[in-house]
Design a protein around this motif. Structure first.
Motif, PDB file in Angstrom:
ATOM      1  N   HIS A 195       0.874  -1.173   0.000  1.00 28.53           N
ATOM      2  CA  HIS A 195       0.000   0.000   0.000  1.00 28.53           C
ATOM      3  C   HIS A 195       0.914   1.227   0.000  1.00 28.53           C
ATOM      4  O   HIS A 195       2.106   1.108  -0.249  1.00 28.53           O
ATOM      5  CB  HIS A 195      -0.918  -0.053   1.225  1.00 28.53           C
ATOM      6  N   SER A 196       0.383   2.392   0.264  1.00 29.18           N
ATOM      7  CA  SER A 196       1.205   3.604   0.323  1.00 29.18           C
ATOM      8  C   SER A 196       1.868   3.788   1.676  1.00 29.18           C
ATOM      9  O   SER A 196       2.770   4.635   1.822  1.00 29.18           O
ATOM     10  CB  SER A 196       0.337   4.828   0.002  1.00 29.18           C
ATOM     11  N   CYS A 199       1.102  -1.801   5.724  1.00 31.12           N
ATOM     12  CA  CYS A 199      -0.263  -2.327   5.767  1.00 31.12           C
ATOM     13  C   CYS A 199      -0.216  -3.842   5.924  1.00 31.12           C
ATOM     14  O   CYS A 199       0.730  -4.494   5.473  1.00 31.12           O
ATOM     15  CB  CYS A 199      -1.014  -1.928   4.497  1.00 31.12           C
ATOM     16  N   ASP A 265      -5.920  -2.030   2.680  1.00 33.36           N
ATOM     17  CA  ASP A 265      -5.739  -1.383   1.388  1.00 33.36           C
ATOM     18  C   ASP A 265      -4.486  -1.935   0.709  1.00 33.36           C
ATOM     19  O   ASP A 265      -3.444  -2.102   1.349  1.00 33.36           O
ATOM     20  CB  ASP A 265      -5.573   0.126   1.571  1.00 33.36           C
ATOM     21  N   THR A 266      -4.580  -2.182  -0.602  1.00 33.01           N
ATOM     22  CA  THR A 266      -3.428  -2.782  -1.268  1.00 33.01           C
ATOM     23  C   THR A 266      -3.521  -2.667  -2.785  1.00 33.01           C
ATOM     24  O   THR A 266      -4.616  -2.713  -3.353  1.00 33.01           O
ATOM     25  CB  THR A 266      -3.297  -4.275  -0.889  1.00 33.01           C
ATOM     26  N   TYR A 267      -2.357  -2.508  -3.407  1.00 33.37           N
ATOM     27  CA  TYR A 267      -2.283  -2.639  -4.859  1.00 33.37           C
ATOM     28  C   TYR A 267      -1.595  -3.941  -5.243  1.00 33.37           C
ATOM     29  O   TYR A 267      -1.571  -4.313  -6.417  1.00 33.37           O
ATOM     30  CB  TYR A 267      -1.539  -1.445  -5.487  1.00 33.37           C
ATOM     31  N   GLY A 315      -1.988   3.319  -4.154  1.00 34.67           N
ATOM     32  CA  GLY A 315      -1.910   2.149  -3.287  1.00 34.67           C
ATOM     33  C   GLY A 315      -3.142   1.285  -3.273  1.00 34.67           C
ATOM     34  O   GLY A 315      -3.342   0.506  -2.335  1.00 34.67           O
ATOM     35  N   HIS A 316      -3.979   1.387  -4.323  1.00 36.23           N
ATOM     36  CA  HIS A 316      -5.256   0.690  -4.319  1.00 36.23           C
ATOM     37  C   HIS A 316      -5.416  -0.252  -5.502  1.00 36.23           C
ATOM     38  O   HIS A 316      -4.558  -0.335  -6.378  1.00 36.23           O
ATOM     39  CB  HIS A 316      -6.396   1.709  -4.294  1.00 36.23           C
TER      40      HIS A 316
END
Length: 388
Positions: A195-196, A199, A265-267, A315-316
């Motif tokens: 994430h940014s 996380c 939250d995560t990419y 970050g998504h």
């Protein structure tokens, strides 16, 4: 605290808030409640989570543990009010009036909080400067990333009067935090996800449960030996029973319990993939989507690629990214969560909202290969044991 077996009942997830960043009139900030038998565990506590609990079937007094995925405000701003609600919080009394909350019984079972570095400092500073007292104890365990200090807490404040000193700093080993909590019925492991900010993705695993028993297989031997039918309970647990004539009956082998994967939250949640393999339920964010001809706010210049690039830069994930990850880990069910405020959460009553949320679900389903559910506030999803 000893936990009762939960295999006889379902595990339920209630979504208390499904918005990302900004809440809307139909979506609250991120929070969900996991029901394990009679106990409740919260995952994230965005602003107004306490209000959402009051609107739901979740009982504040049943909350035993709180897991924070990351310390962005939309995931943690509601934590202190929830703690106050759970732990009989108050702002003290006038001078000369005794308040029993100034002397907390630290021998009581504490409410446990898990989160990344900064969780303890956030709680301790917030309670200190709001002069909040608790009537019951709590403890904060932090999941330390490899770049984190081993011991420093980001605060010089002493322990809160209700805070136990037994809070652990849990090191990451071989890329994961294995069994940050474990009892005879259920365990929780975690891994960092991209994430940014730092996380965490959590994986809750139920221990082995009794196998399916075929009573007809055992009844002739039981009746022939005039054995009590109570032996069936022993067999159901997978144990063996020797009957009067020497016949030994063996109960069915135990089978895997349920697994629930709850991502922040995560990419890119790849680090949690080994822990989450074959999960019964995956809860994955889908903050942004490209919905031409469906979403009236769609920009003419946008494409699936530009929307994905923009989501990743913040970050998504998109629904397609969630669907691909669900397929990769063999998830049995996928529920999308954490939507931009532009995506309405009243799709159960508003046809135009349903069109948008169905389109989001379909984008994920095209990659996942199965049906996908979009969460909305106060929705509950049951996780039952497989029939085989």
């Amino acid at each position: 605290m000893q936990r009762l077996p939960i295999h006889s009942s379902s595990i339920g997830v209630t979504f208390l808030g499904t918005a990302s960043a900004m809440p809307s009139s139909t979506r609250n900030h991120s929070a969900l409640a996991l029901r394990l038998g009679s106990d409740v565990w919260l995952f994230d506590c965005g602003e107004a989570t306490q209000h959402q609990i009051q609107k739901s079937t979740v009982k504040m007094g049943k909350i035993e543990k709180i897991f924070i995925t990351h310390t962005h405000g939309d995931h943690i701003f509601g934590l202190l009010p929830v703690l106050a609600g759970c732990l009989n919080g108050a702002g003290g009394t006038a001078e000369g009036v005794d308040d029993p909350r100034t002397q907390v019984n630290l021998d009581e079972p504490p409410l446990e909080i898990y989160g990344p570095l900064g969780t303890r400092a956030y709680i301790r500073n917030g309670l200190k400067f709001t002069h909040t007292l608790f009537g019951r104890p709590f403890v904060v365990h932090e999941l330390r990333f490899l770049s984190d200090p081993d011991t420093r807490d980001y605060t010089e404040l002493p322990l809160h009067a209700a805070e136990l000193p037994s809070g652990r700093n849990i090191p990451q080993i071989d890329g994961v935090w294995a069994d940050v909590y474990k009892d005879e019925v259920v365990s929780v492991s975690a891994a960092p996800i991209m994430h940014s900010v730092p996380c965490v993705g959590y994986v809750v695993t139920e221990g082995p449960v009794p196998g399916k028993i075929d009573a007809k297989k055992y009844l002739p031997d039981i009746k022939r030996n005039k054995a009590p039918m109570s032996v069936m309970r022993t067999l159901q647990e997978g144990k063996s029973v020797e009957l009067a004539d020497g016949t030994v009956l063996q109960g069915p082998p135990r089978r895997n319990g349920r697994k629930i994967t709850i991502l922040g939250d995560t990419y890119d949640p790849s680090p949690v993939a080994p822990l989450a393999q074959d999960t019964d339920l995956l809860i994955h964010e889908a903050t942004n989507a490209h919905l031409p001809n469906v979403d009236p706010h769609t920009k003419e210049t946008d494409t699936y690629e530009t929307v994905q690039d923009r989501a990743i830069s913040r970050g998504h994930s998109t629904p397609q990214m969630a669907g691909l990850f669900a397929k990769r880990i063999g998830a049995k069910r996928l529920v999308l969560n954490h939507f931009s405020s532009r995506y309405p959460g009243d799709d159960h009553v508003e046809p135009s909202s349903k069109l948008i949320m169905d389109a989001i679900a379909n984008l994920a389903a095209a990659e996942y290969g199965d049906l996908v559910l979009c969460a909305r506030d106060l929705m509950t999803v049951e996780v039952t044991l497989p029939t085989s």
